[in-house]
Each structure stands twice: as C-alpha cells, then as structure tokens.
Design a protein around this motif. Sequence first.
Motif, PDB file in Angstrom:
ATOM      1  N   LYS A   1      30.132  21.558  39.441  1.00 49.01           N
ATOM      2  CA  LYS A   1      29.988  23.408  39.208  1.00 49.01           C
ATOM      3  C   LYS A   1      30.818  23.993  39.526  1.00 49.01           C
ATOM      4  CE  LYS A   1      26.878  26.890  40.790  1.00 49.01           C
ATOM      5  NZ  LYS A   1      26.029  27.625  41.576  1.00 49.01           N
TER       6      LYS A   1
ATOM      7  N   THR B   1      33.304  26.630  37.555  1.00 45.76           N
ATOM      8  CA  THR B   1      33.910  27.884  37.696  1.00 45.76           C
ATOM      9  C   THR B   1      35.014  28.172  37.991  1.00 45.76           C
ATOM     10  OG1 THR B   1      31.855  27.781  39.973  1.00 45.76           O
ATOM     11  CG2 THR B   1      33.712  29.545  39.677  1.00 45.76           C
ATOM     12  N   PHE B   2      36.109  27.601  38.046  1.00 41.71           N
ATOM     13  CA  PHE B   2      37.510  27.232  38.255  1.00 41.71           C
ATOM     14  C   PHE B   2      37.497  27.309  36.426  1.00 41.71           C
ATOM     15  CE2 PHE B   2      38.146  25.845  42.353  1.00 41.71           C
ATOM     16  CZ  PHE B   2      39.854  26.680  43.240  1.00 41.71           C
TER      17      PHE B   2
ATOM     18  N   ALA C   1      37.461  31.228  35.488  1.00 43.74           N
ATOM     19  CA  ALA C   1      38.055  31.739  36.483  1.00 43.74           C
ATOM     20  C   ALA C   1      39.161  32.001  35.685  1.00 43.74           C
ATOM     21  CB  ALA C   1      38.119  31.798  38.043  1.00 43.74           C
ATOM     22  N   VAL C   2      39.506  30.696  34.866  1.00 47.86           N
ATOM     23  CA  VAL C   2      41.331  30.171  34.426  1.00 47.86           C
ATOM     24  C   VAL C   2      41.350  31.639  32.822  1.00 47.86           C
ATOM     25  CG1 VAL C   2      42.275  28.966  32.923  1.00 47.86           C
ATOM     26  CG2 VAL C   2      41.962  28.908  34.950  1.00 47.86           C
TER      27      VAL C   2
ATOM     28  N   LEU D   1      40.823  35.671  33.593  1.00 49.62           N
ATOM     29  CA  LEU D   1      42.281  36.144  34.005  1.00 49.62           C
ATOM     30  C   LEU D   1      43.060  36.021  32.714  1.00 49.62           C
ATOM     31  CD1 LEU D   1      42.599  33.813  37.031  1.00 49.62           C
ATOM     32  CD2 LEU D   1      42.805  36.415  36.699  1.00 49.62           C
TER      33      LEU D   1
ATOM     34  N   TYR E   1      45.758  38.338  31.260  1.00 51.84           N
ATOM     35  CA  TYR E   1      47.417  37.628  32.462  1.00 51.84           C
ATOM     36  C   TYR E   1      47.142  36.782  31.657  1.00 51.84           C
ATOM     37  CZ  TYR E   1      45.080  40.694  35.857  1.00 51.84           C
ATOM     38  OH  TYR E   1      44.048  42.112  36.277  1.00 51.84           O
TER      39      TYR E   1
ATOM     40  N   PHE F   1      49.569  34.563  32.611  1.00 52.86           N
ATOM     41  CA  PHE F   1      50.740  33.693  33.896  1.00 52.86           C
ATOM     42  C   PHE F   1      49.265  32.886  33.342  1.00 52.86           C
ATOM     43  CE2 PHE F   1      46.778  35.754  36.717  1.00 52.86           C
ATOM     44  CZ  PHE F   1      46.574  33.878  37.543  1.00 52.86           C
TER      45      PHE F   1
ATOM     46  N   LEU G   1      47.544  26.846  31.403  1.00 52.91           N
ATOM     47  CA  LEU G   1      46.228  26.753  32.422  1.00 52.91           C
ATOM     48  C   LEU G   1      45.448  26.824  31.585  1.00 52.91           C
ATOM     49  CD1 LEU G   1      46.498  28.717  35.863  1.00 52.91           C
ATOM     50  CD2 LEU G   1      47.139  26.241  35.420  1.00 52.91           C
TER      51      LEU G   1
END
Lengths: 65, 540
Positions: B385, B389-390, B393-394, B397, B401, B403, B407
Amino acid sequence: MSDLNLDPNIADPDGFYAKLIEAHEGLSDDESAALNARLILLLANQVGDRAVLDAALEAAKTVGH
Amino acid sequence: MLDDRYSLAFKLYPYERSADQDAETPVRHPVVVIGGGPIGVATALDLGLQGIPVVVLDDHEGIGMGSRAICFAKRSLEIADRYGCGQEMVEKGVVWNLGKVFHEDRKVFEFNLLPEEGHQYPAFINLQQPYFERFLVDRVREAQAQGAPIEIRGKNRVDAVEDKGDRVAIDITTPEDSYKITADWVIGADGAGSPLRGMLGLDFEGRVFEDSFLIADIRMHADFPTERWFWFEPTHKAGASTLLHKQPDDVWRVDFQIGWDVDRKEELKEENIRKRLDAMLGPDVSYDIVWTSIYTFQCRRMKDFRHGRVIFAGDAAHQVSPFGARGANSGMQDVDNLGWKLGLVIEGKAPESLLDSYDEERKHGADENILNSTRSTDFITPKSKISHTFRNAVLDLAEQYAFARPLVNSGRLSVPCVYDGLSLNGPDALNGGPARTRVGAPCPDAPLGDGFLLPKLGGGFTILTINAEAPEALTEDGVTATRVAVSAAEDATGLIAERYLGDAEAAVYLVRPDQHVAARWDAYDEQALRAALRKACGKE
Ligand SMILES: Cc1cc2nc3c(=O)[nH]c(=O)nc-3n(C[C@H](O)[C@H](O)[C@H](O)COP(=O)(O)OP(=O)(O)OC[C@H]3O[C@@H](n4cnc5c(N)ncnc54)[C@H](O)[C@@H]3O)c2cc1C
C-alpha cells in the motif's frame, strides 16, 4: 560520514510543527499518507545529495521502536 | 511425438534429412547451438562468419508466430550491422522518440528520447520479433551462399545432453527417427523454459512477479502518432496499467496489466479482449486482432552461464520483465560477447579460460538488467500500500513539477552495460579521457569521413589511433590487432574528439572484437599494447 544535520535547524519550530499538523486536518488516513509521500519527495529533491538522503533514511529507521 | 508447441510466422528451415542421421558413429561438430530463436541464430552467424562450422538445432521449422519483443535498441542494431543485417531492420522498423505518460487519463508529462546526434543507428526501433529473426535467418542464407559453414536443422529436438569431458553427446529426435551427434562446444539458446537446463539439472532462481499481462497486437488505420503511450491506472479500467506502442504494418501493441488471479482461457476469448480494447480506444475505432497472449514473468538468472563445454545465452541464461526491452537486447549482447571468445578458443589462439570471462561479463550484464527491470516492475505494479502511495505521489507531482519526472519509471530502456573492473580490462591510461569511453565501455558511434566509426571497429581487435602514431598491425601470440587511424580532418563534426579524446590531445585505444574498450593510452607503447592484448584474451 554524511552531512546530515541532526542539530536544530528550523528557525520557528513551533510554527512549523503546527503548520505540518494543520496540513493534515480533515484528511482521511489515505489522503494523509499521500500528502506525506508528496512532502517527502519534495524535501528529498531539495536535499538532492544521495549520501545525506541515505543517512536520513537510516536515522529515521533507527529510532522509534 | 514431435508436435509443434506454437504456430509459425515464417517457415524458414523445413526439416531435411541430414547425413548425420545415417552415420555409423555419431558425427562430431565443433559447435552445436540448441535453439533457433534470435539468440541461437545470431550465435550461428557470429561463428559462421568467422569460418567456424556451426550447427543449429531447433524443434520447429521456423519462427514462432506472435511478436513478443517489439523494441530493439541501438546496440542490438549495431551488432546486427556487424553481422550484415542492421540496415534491413531499420528500414522495416518504426523509429520513435516521443513518449507520453498518463495517470487516470490525465497526461502527466511527455518525454523525448532526444537521441544523440552522430550515430548510424537510432536509439530504438519497434519491429515485430518475427521480422527481427527473419532478417537474421536471411543473412544466414546469404552467408551460407558465400561459404559460411552454418547449418540450421529444423524439427530437430534435443532430448538429452551429456558432458563427456572432452566432448558433449547430444540425442536428437526428428520426424523420421532419433540420432546422436557430439560437439566440442554446446551453446544453450533454447529459451526461458530451457529444456537443456533441466537435462543438466541446473538451477534458475529469482523472483516471480504476481501479475499477468494481456497483450494484443491489433491492426488499425488510426492516426495515433508514432509514440509510446503509457497509462498508470487508466479510468477505462481495461487494465491497471496499459501500454500502446506502434509497430510496422499498421500494427499496434496494446499491453494490459490484468492482475494475478485471472482465468486465462476466459480472458483470451476474443469478445473479452475486445471489451478491454473498446474501453480503451472508444467505440468508434475499428481494428483487427493480429495476435494475443497472456504472460507472467520472472526476473532471474542462472547461477553460472558456463558449465564446462556447455554455455548458456539469451533467455535460457536470464529472464527479465519486458519493461525496458531487455530480453532479446541483452541476449544479443551475450552473442556479441561470446562469439569472438569461442572463436579464439576453437582456433587455439586463446585458453579455454577465456570463456570464463563470458560468464563473468554477461552475469554482470544480466544483474544490471534484472536490477533495472525489477525497479520498473515495482513502480508499475506496486507491491504494498505504501509503495502504491509513493508511486501515485510521484505521478501527482510529475504532472506539475519537472523534478519528479525522472522518478517516473515505466521502463528504463536498454543500454549496453560497461564491464567496469572486470578481468579482461587493461589499463585506463588516457589522461583527460571521457568517462563514456573508459575501459570496459562499448564504443559509441560517431561520424567518420562520409561514414561512421563503428563499422570500422570490431570483428577482430583494433588499434584505434586518434592523432597518434602506431604500426598498421601488431600480432601477439597468434592474435592480431589492426589499426584504424583517425585524423582531425576526418572528424569534421568533432564528435570523435568529444567522445574519445575529451581533454586529451591524442589517444590510442585497444578495441575488442565486440567493440568494447580493452585499454587506452595517451600514446602508442608496444609493450603495453602487447600486454593488454594478452590480458583481453584471457592469457593472464
Ligand atoms: C510479451 C513479451 C514482450 C517482449 N518484449 C521485448 C522487447 O521489446 N525487447 C526485447 O529485447 N525483448 C523482449 N522480450 C523478450 C524476448 O522475446 C526474448 O528475450 C527472446 O525471444 C529470447 O530469445 P532466445 O533466442 O534466447 O529464446 P527463444 O526466442 O525462446 O528461442 C528458443 C528456441 O529454442 C527452441 N527450443 C526449445 N527447446 C528446444 C529443444 N529441446 N530442442 C531444440 N530446440 C528447442 C524453441 O523452439 C525456440 O525456437 C519480450 C518477451 C515477451 C514475452
């Protein structure tokens, strides 16, 4: 051997902390987890230096249990 | 008893009776390759073009239907060019540079591979695997006509293999009978399921990923651009992730991630596949289904690729997830690495131990490929999980953005590995030399005169001199290195200087037959060159 700063470095600690908690207000656990993840990624990019990031990961893992 | 396990796209080597089948005692061959997939046939080409007799045994009579690999990387094309069939592949293939990444139907960002200037071959082409294989077999036919001692025996299934110490005994079944041959060397290129591995009781360990992917190659006359589109969690729900990629002949590859617990038979019914495709393409797009399949995958490799006289290559030796197109591409690098080494050993110009460097170098390559494809897979199909989530999030973002874009990992496309710090490497003694051409690295291409540099390198050892003197040839213990001289005048674009000199004024490179750098210096030194040549041939 990294340059991870483990000494106080935030000018207004109480203000920052309040802001951090406030950012999570009204969020579900999942939304909070997502916010934290975005925040970690933003901060990690700001740091940039892999050695410092690795040291921060280690420091986070070694306390709290 | 010799039924096809798959249907054929091209029947290229129909069964023919061989004199070996009627011989009193098993006929002995220098090299036998088991498996006529891309890796087996490329191996035969490499050896055959060196004049080394090679027999390929395949249990089918041609190339399997269905595309499997579609993305072929520059390095594979450069290797094919050395064998004489790179241009044909590029002409047939689709060149692409643009990719788009979507999350829940919103475009997260787009990227351009921005291929570097001054290379004969593009960074990637999309080409159905059967075409890639056919160009290799066509080249075998041409080479045979010119006298290359290559033989491909269709419907020759290998049933048993035994290492007898000084040779390997092979039992073969054909539609007519069974027979035996022996070989000095056996190359196991019999694919991911490698029966040979089983016959020798060898391990194949690694990680199985609990997910399945439904692939559909469809033909449509739609005006989607020639780009790679990748969706994370599309709202059409046709798959948890979905890939759309163009191939030649108006064919598109669609790849749906459909989860682990699926009823394969049910999913492969045309009506169910169409449901997914319609959800994704919308109701108004018409298409024909060319080929479909469901696959799961592993990331794993054999503990050792060399077992005495038996050497494994391609999927038989290592398997990766398809994200990053590293399967066939890394197999081609195996062939590139093995061909010259086996050639020198068979000709008695290098010790057998040179073959251990194949094991060392290609395991290094396989580990790098497995690492990369495992990371892509973990990003595309998060295993927990928090990982999910990460990942999201990537993506969130990355939409806003720049940056976060590096990723995003929907597959890191295959680049050849550098043999950093391995046994055959000589001195890296070029002061100011660029890192990309360090010892162990594959030589990057660059314009030279009205052609390119790479076609002048490889096949044998080369002494590449840039603004430096050296003899035209040097022979050390039976192995000859010949000179390729580059002057500033021939380097009109300055790209050879940029890629090979860096801050240096002049350079002397010793380049291996597989176009990897063996050693480099500021100037020619005969003793140093002789020592490096010995080392690169495993004589130390
Ligand atoms: C969906 C999918 C997508 C892929 N996409 C890509 C991509 O974009 N780029 C990329 O580089 N790779 C890709 N790959 C991987 C690529 O298809 C393989 O890496 C490649 O086919 C390996 O070639 P090989 O010659 O080692 O094995 P194979 O192609 O499997 O050939 C093995 C041969 O050995 C024969 N054989 C087996 N047993 C015997 C026996 N007992 N006797 C005689 N012959 C035998 C078989 O019939 C077969 O002809 C993809 C794979 C899949 C499944």
